[in-house]
Write a protein that holds these residues in place. Structure first.
Motif, mmCIF file in Angstrom:
data_model
loop_
_atom_site.group_PDB
_atom_site.id
_atom_site.type_symbol
_atom_site.label_atom_id
_atom_site.label_comp_id
_atom_site.label_asym_id
_atom_site.label_seq_id
_atom_site.Cartn_x
_atom_site.Cartn_y
_atom_site.Cartn_z
ATOM 1 N N ALA A 80 0.798 -1.079 0.117
ATOM 2 C CA ALA A 80 -0.138 0.134 -0.005
ATOM 3 C C ALA A 80 0.810 1.337 0.089
ATOM 4 O O ALA A 80 0.378 2.461 -0.406
ATOM 5 N N SER A 81 2.164 1.131 0.435
ATOM 6 C CA SER A 81 2.935 2.215 0.308
ATOM 7 C C SER A 81 3.265 2.823 -0.999
ATOM 8 O O SER A 81 3.685 3.875 -1.112
ATOM 9 N N GLY A 82 3.311 1.958 -1.923
ATOM 10 C CA GLY A 82 3.583 2.282 -3.161
ATOM 11 C C GLY A 82 5.292 2.250 -3.516
ATOM 12 O O GLY A 82 5.778 2.357 -4.513
ATOM 13 N N ALA A 110 17.560 -6.689 -5.848
ATOM 14 C CA ALA A 110 17.336 -5.789 -7.008
ATOM 15 C C ALA A 110 16.227 -6.576 -8.044
ATOM 16 O O ALA A 110 15.427 -5.825 -8.346
ATOM 17 N N GLY A 111 16.208 -8.120 -7.993
ATOM 18 C CA GLY A 111 15.459 -8.622 -8.921
ATOM 19 C C GLY A 111 13.828 -8.402 -8.280
ATOM 20 O O GLY A 111 12.902 -8.220 -8.976
ATOM 21 N N ILE A 112 13.815 -8.622 -6.790
ATOM 22 C CA ILE A 112 12.540 -8.678 -6.310
ATOM 23 C C ILE A 112 12.046 -6.802 -6.326
ATOM 24 O O ILE A 112 10.840 -6.813 -6.540
ATOM 25 N N GLU A 113 12.891 -6.192 -6.167
ATOM 26 C CA GLU A 113 12.427 -4.628 -6.016
ATOM 27 C C GLU A 113 12.056 -4.472 -7.647
ATOM 28 O O GLU A 113 10.926 -3.560 -7.828
ATOM 29 N N ASP A 114 12.632 -4.693 -8.633
ATOM 30 C CA ASP A 114 12.217 -4.784 -9.913
ATOM 31 C C ASP A 114 10.663 -5.270 -10.351
ATOM 32 O O ASP A 114 10.027 -4.658 -10.984
ATOM 33 N N TYR A 115 10.483 -6.412 -9.891
ATOM 34 C CA TYR A 115 9.144 -6.857 -10.064
ATOM 35 C C TYR A 115 8.032 -6.188 -9.227
ATOM 36 O O TYR A 115 6.985 -5.768 -9.805
ATOM 37 N N PHE A 116 8.581 -5.800 -8.011
ATOM 38 C CA PHE A 116 7.594 -4.980 -7.384
ATOM 39 C C PHE A 116 7.393 -3.246 -7.988
ATOM 40 O O PHE A 116 6.320 -2.720 -7.741
ATOM 41 N N LYS A 117 8.267 -2.820 -8.890
ATOM 42 C CA LYS A 117 8.041 -1.613 -9.593
ATOM 43 C C LYS A 117 6.963 -1.815 -10.396
ATOM 44 O O LYS A 117 5.916 -0.864 -10.282
ATOM 45 N N GLY A 118 6.809 -2.875 -11.245
ATOM 46 C CA GLY A 118 5.609 -3.120 -12.196
ATOM 47 C C GLY A 118 4.227 -3.590 -11.380
ATOM 48 O O GLY A 118 3.375 -2.816 -11.754
ATOM 49 N N LEU A 120 3.541 -2.805 -8.131
ATOM 50 C CA LEU A 120 2.906 -1.533 -7.430
ATOM 51 C C LEU A 120 2.330 -0.552 -8.275
ATOM 52 O O LEU A 120 1.493 0.105 -8.152
ATOM 53 N N SER A 121 2.508 -0.660 -9.538
ATOM 54 C CA SER A 121 2.104 0.591 -10.502
ATOM 55 C C SER A 121 0.592 0.086 -10.781
ATOM 56 O O SER A 121 -0.012 0.933 -11.504
ATOM 57 N N LYS A 122 0.205 -1.137 -10.397
ATOM 58 C CA LYS A 122 -1.376 -1.431 -10.713
ATOM 59 C C LYS A 122 -2.165 -1.122 -9.203
ATOM 60 O O LYS A 122 -3.196 -1.678 -9.234
ATOM 61 N N GLU A 149 -7.172 -6.769 -5.592
ATOM 62 C CA GLU A 149 -7.647 -5.701 -6.889
ATOM 63 C C GLU A 149 -6.765 -4.986 -7.229
ATOM 64 O O GLU A 149 -5.638 -4.158 -6.334
ATOM 65 N N LEU A 150 -6.553 -4.876 -8.508
ATOM 66 C CA LEU A 150 -5.553 -4.343 -9.345
ATOM 67 C C LEU A 150 -6.339 -2.852 -9.884
ATOM 68 O O LEU A 150 -7.141 -3.302 -10.941
ATOM 69 N N ASP A 151 -5.996 -1.930 -9.794
ATOM 70 C CA ASP A 151 -6.382 -0.633 -10.528
ATOM 71 C C ASP A 151 -7.811 -0.456 -10.381
ATOM 72 O O ASP A 151 -8.650 0.192 -11.200
ATOM 73 N N GLY A 152 -8.469 -1.059 -9.223
ATOM 74 C CA GLY A 152 -9.845 -0.744 -8.986
ATOM 75 C C GLY A 152 -10.740 -1.555 -9.860
ATOM 76 O O GLY A 152 -11.879 -1.323 -10.225
#
Length: 182
Positions: A80-82, A110-118, A120-122, A149-152
């Motif tokens: 939820a922090s984004g 770094a790989g885990i953070e990269d996945y969550f970038k994408g 969390l954008s949802k 729930e992704l992007d509502g």
């Protein structure tokens, strides 16, 4: 001659008795030493066992079911922090992430953070639908089904497994597998 034979027999008898007496005394005198040795050995073994058990007890941490559930809540709050760095900080440095929306295994921070970038954008919002929790010494498992729930735009259901490990004074995710329900 009979006197000499009798005298000789008495001396041999006394000599044999004396040797047997000496052997008995030697054997008897060694028994207390052996008993002391075994008592000392047993005492040292007992001290060793107590020490090992104390060391294990001092390094063994386990969680209640509610504490394990709180680890998921902490992860969900990080989502939820984004902030992908905040989410990836909840994983061990050598963790394995098998993510829901990617076919690539992530094995580094770094790989885990990269996945969550994408991910969390949802703007995901997660909830547990059903779970099974198991906990033991320095490890806890939370597995079941959850929904996001992704992007509502509705809920996506997935199976999940979180394996938490206690290292360096913290509970972190060691293994996380998530896959869409068939």
């Amino acid at each position: 001659m009979q006197i000499l034979n009798r005298d000789l027999e008495q001396r041999l008898f006394a000599l044999r008795r004396g040797r047997q007496g000496m052997k008995r005394r030697q054997t008897q005198s060694h028994r207390p030493n052996l008993n002391r040795f075994f008592q000392l050995l047993l005492s040292l073994f007992a001290v060793f066992c107590v020490g090992v058990n104390s060391a294990l007890a001092a390094t063994c941490h386990s969680l209640s079911d509610s504490q394990v559930a709180a680890l998921f809540d902490r992860w969900n709050e990080a989502l939820a922090s984004g902030d992908p760095a905040q989410v990836s900080a909840l994983y061990q440095a050598d963790a394995l992430l098998l993510p829901t929306l990617s076919d690539q295994a992530r094995t580094t921070t770094a790989g885990i953070e990269d996945y969550f970038k994408g991910f969390l954008s949802k703007h995901p919002t997660g909830r547990i639908d059903e779970r099974v929790i198991q906990s033991d010494c320095n490890v806890a498992i939370d597995a079941g089904n959850y929904s996001f729930e992704l992007d509502g735009q509705g809920w996506v259901q997935a199976r999940y497994t979180f394996v938490y490990a206690y290292r360096d004074g913290e509970w972190r995710i060691e293994h996380h597998h998530s896959s869409l329900l068939p």
